[in-house]
Design an enzyme around this catalytic site. Sequence first.
Site, PDB file in Angstrom:
ATOM      1  N   LYS A 115      -7.183 -42.392 -61.030  1.00  0.00           N
ATOM      2  CA  LYS A 115      -6.181 -43.330 -61.970  1.00  0.00           C
ATOM      3  C   LYS A 115      -5.180 -42.479 -62.533  1.00  0.00           C
ATOM      4  O   LYS A 115      -5.419 -41.336 -63.260  1.00  0.00           O
ATOM      5  CB  LYS A 115      -7.147 -43.649 -63.215  1.00  0.00           C
ATOM      6  CG  LYS A 115      -6.478 -44.551 -64.128  1.00  0.00           C
ATOM      7  CD  LYS A 115      -7.651 -45.039 -65.305  1.00  0.00           C
ATOM      8  CE  LYS A 115      -6.846 -46.278 -66.087  1.00  0.00           C
ATOM      9  NZ  LYS A 115      -5.668 -46.133 -66.395  1.00  0.00           N
ATOM     10  N   ARG A 136       4.977 -53.684 -66.089  1.00  0.00           N
ATOM     11  CA  ARG A 136       3.957 -54.713 -66.598  1.00  0.00           C
ATOM     12  C   ARG A 136       4.242 -55.621 -67.554  1.00  0.00           C
ATOM     13  O   ARG A 136       3.665 -56.826 -67.753  1.00  0.00           O
ATOM     14  CB  ARG A 136       2.654 -53.864 -66.312  1.00  0.00           C
ATOM     15  CG  ARG A 136       1.352 -54.442 -66.951  1.00  0.00           C
ATOM     16  CD  ARG A 136       0.325 -53.681 -66.979  1.00  0.00           C
ATOM     17  NE  ARG A 136      -1.024 -54.536 -67.423  1.00  0.00           N
ATOM     18  CZ  ARG A 136      -1.100 -54.700 -68.617  1.00  0.00           C
ATOM     19  NH1 ARG A 136      -0.755 -54.271 -69.673  1.00  0.00           N
ATOM     20  NH2 ARG A 136      -2.360 -55.583 -68.794  1.00  0.00           N
ATOM     21  N   CYS A 405      15.853 -21.554 -94.762  1.00  0.00           N
ATOM     22  CA  CYS A 405      15.589 -21.133 -93.469  1.00  0.00           C
ATOM     23  C   CYS A 405      15.037 -19.783 -93.178  1.00  0.00           C
ATOM     24  O   CYS A 405      15.336 -18.762 -93.820  1.00  0.00           O
ATOM     25  CB  CYS A 405      16.943 -20.988 -92.755  1.00  0.00           C
ATOM     26  SG  CYS A 405      16.834 -20.240 -91.006  1.00  0.00           S
TER      27      CYS A 405
HETATM   28  S1  IVH Z   1      -5.988 -51.045 -60.147  1.00  0.00           S
HETATM   29  C1  IVH Z   1      -6.691 -55.261 -61.761  1.00  0.00           C
HETATM   30  N1  IVH Z   1      -5.608 -48.364 -59.450  1.00  0.00           N
HETATM   31  O1  IVH Z   1      -4.119 -48.381 -64.926  1.00  0.00           O
HETATM   32  C2  IVH Z   1      -6.371 -53.879 -62.056  1.00  0.00           C
HETATM   33  N2  IVH Z   1      -4.856 -49.241 -61.536  1.00  0.00           N
HETATM   34  O2  IVH Z   1      -5.662 -49.783 -67.297  1.00  0.00           O
HETATM   35  C3  IVH Z   1      -5.548 -53.105 -61.243  1.00  0.00           C
HETATM   36  N3  IVH Z   1      -3.922 -47.271 -62.795  1.00  0.00           N
HETATM   37  O3  IVH Z   1      -1.801 -50.972 -65.442  1.00  0.00           O
HETATM   38  C4  IVH Z   1      -5.187 -51.829 -61.468  1.00  0.00           C
HETATM   39  N4  IVH Z   1      -4.183 -45.800 -61.268  1.00  0.00           N
HETATM   40  O4  IVH Z   1      -1.149 -49.366 -63.730  1.00  0.00           O
HETATM   41  C5  IVH Z   1      -5.307 -49.298 -60.542  1.00  0.00           C
HETATM   42  N5  IVH Z   1      -5.681 -46.095 -58.762  1.00  0.00           N
HETATM   43  C6  IVH Z   1      -5.542 -47.065 -59.642  1.00  0.00           C
HETATM   44  C7  IVH Z   1      -4.702 -46.749 -60.829  1.00  0.00           C
HETATM   45  C8  IVH Z   1      -4.358 -47.975 -61.803  1.00  0.00           C
HETATM   46  C9  IVH Z   1      -3.676 -46.209 -62.671  1.00  0.00           C
HETATM   47  C10 IVH Z   1      -3.228 -48.386 -64.016  1.00  0.00           C
HETATM   48  C11 IVH Z   1      -2.507 -49.521 -63.735  1.00  0.00           C
HETATM   49  C12 IVH Z   1      -3.030 -50.438 -64.715  1.00  0.00           C
HETATM   50  C13 IVH Z   1      -3.767 -49.729 -65.687  1.00  0.00           C
HETATM   51  C14 IVH Z   1      -4.967 -50.323 -65.968  1.00  0.00           C
END
Ligand code: IVH
Length: 666
Positions: A115, A136, A405
């Site tokens: 993530k 988003r 200062c």
């Molecule tokens: S899948 C319906 N995969 O996390 C879910 N999200 O909390 C689709 N994010 O806004 C997201 N890494 O921008 C997905 N490997 C990953 C991700 C990821 C970061 C972010 C994404 C989303 C947020 C959700």
Amino acid sequence: MDKKQAKKRVEVLRDLLEKANKAYYQDAHPFISDKEFDDYLAELEQLENQYNLATPDSPTQRVGGEPSSDFETVTHPVRLLSLDNTYNEDELNDFDRRVRELLGHKNYSYMAELKFDGAAIRLRYEDGDLVLGATRGDGERGDDITRNVKTIKDIPLHLKNGYPDVAEIRGEAYIERDAFLRLNEHRQQQGLNAFANPRNSTAGSLKMQDPREVARRPIRFFSFDLMTDNETPITQYKKMELLQEYGLRVCKHYKKCEDIAEVHNQIDQWKELRHNLPYETDGVVIKVNEDKYRDQLGSTSKAPRWAIAYKFEAEQATTAVKNIRLQVGRLGKITPVADFQAVELAGTTVKHASLHNEDEIHRKDIRIGDRVVIEKAGEIIPQVVSVVNPDRENREPPFKMPGHCPACGEELTKLGEDIDWRCINPECPPQIRQRIEHFASRDALDIEGLGEAVVDQLVSEGLISTYADLYELEKEELLPLERMAEKSAQNLLDAIESSKEQPLDRVIYALGIRFVGKTVARDLANGFQTMDALMDADEETLGEIDSIGPKIAESVVTFFEQEHNRQMVKTLREHGLTFRMEEQKQSSQKLKGKKLVLTGSLPSFTRKEATELIEKHGGKRTSSVSGNTDYLLKGDSPGSKYDKARELGIEIIEEDDFLKLIDKKQ
Ligand code: IVH
């Protein structure tokens, strides 16, 4: 040049510009100057136009356009959902149980992906061409940031290899850790506030109004989702493969897992290994792999039932606050810093952390002698989270900001609504030192051999107290300094001597005016052409330059209102600095000294092309109509500038008249 030669030259230029880009963004080691880059880019653009050689993936298509005042809102055809979070293994098992119960079998598999901690972006490609990049937003509607997204090198402008008619792609824009630290360093040098973490800096960068500025931010992109007009369900694994085939960048650390036990293994592994990655990851996203099962599971209003984010706990440590001291910045900003008993945290030894400002210290009620919990914001910069046991007895009294200062004793002041205290004494020693270091730095007058240690000695020995004093140094004065032999002293004097020839934009940057970074300095130099004109400009005239907003304009005017700054410029000139303009490729002087304002769209030029033509012929394009405007260049559907120009009796011309003015047409 015939078409064949032009084609060859175009290829050479594209290759060079791509390499220059990589050197600038990825390796942080540029091999050509910004000016050279701009010149090559202009040459490429000109050849592409003249010989009809433009392609969607040319570097000319990357950086384009001028600042727009606001972003359009776009409605996402499919909502961008967020993810449910979990912080522990049991909840993850609960998630798996729910999936199994809802589907009624165990035939599904999972994908475990990292993530990324950045900003979510939606891309739309039609017939392979990138037609939209959007934030988003609230999930239903976001901002159209296409012009900014096009500057991100990881995002292809055109897809490859059997792409579908329509592709909707999602992913995360982010900034790597090292690049983030460099960006912050640079901001601080310019007197701007540092970003708290890479996520904020990414989101902030993507929302900047000027794509040319966005292009200078080291933004990267990982794709992780693909939707096409092809209805056949596939798997997440296959999507990742397709994304790569189409030319998108995906993070290679994805893993198909047959069951939840395998997912747990992945998580355990990344808990440790994540610190070795060049970017931030705050967890692992677990997704049901097969589209057909995803459809069956569906979503709640907020998040899909087929995915969950396992978030890593931020690593924390506790330590004692030994002292709270004040640091003085180049522009006098006072930053309180806590010194700790050294402690290990997420791979480094932490000895101090910025406490940012007085309000922040009081909000967290941090006092000397306290034990505090610290963590790394975005895993990089140590921060105090809270005080351990704030109710204990015998605490030191609450922190009180000294009124003076710490370096020079000057009374501290707050400017306007600023939350920071400042020392406004121009003679304050650490400020003097930092101003001189900035003056000599690579992007300013580039005086080799004048680093921190030498400046420190020169100032503490009383040899210099302003940067203008550098030009009076003599070899005999340098020789007694530490590590300064005959040869290094001579080299330093030679470097100081040759800095006199540095062009106007570098000198403007070197002066150290608040909010005036490299790019702004260049725009000021181009806009005013001489130091004298800049020094006498008022806020209105400054504001006529596109990139100069009221904040910068005010800062420039305030700087030159101060007599000691005017005197300093005078002294620099007396010492032989030339403040020369870098030679410009001007084809004529037909618009010399003329100010033009554009309104509406011109039949055969983009605004950028028109601006270039104006500048090439010695004129200046300004953004608003005033008594100083010479011509209003009117295109189709002119805006309010047209009415204003008529009101003020400004000469109004159309494209044909303009071309006559610059002699392109009889
Ligand atoms: S899948 C319906 N995969 O996390 C879910 N999200 O909390 C689709 N994010 O806004 C997201 N890494 O921008 C997905 N490997 C990953 C991700 C990821 C970061 C972010 C994404 C989303 C947020 C959700």
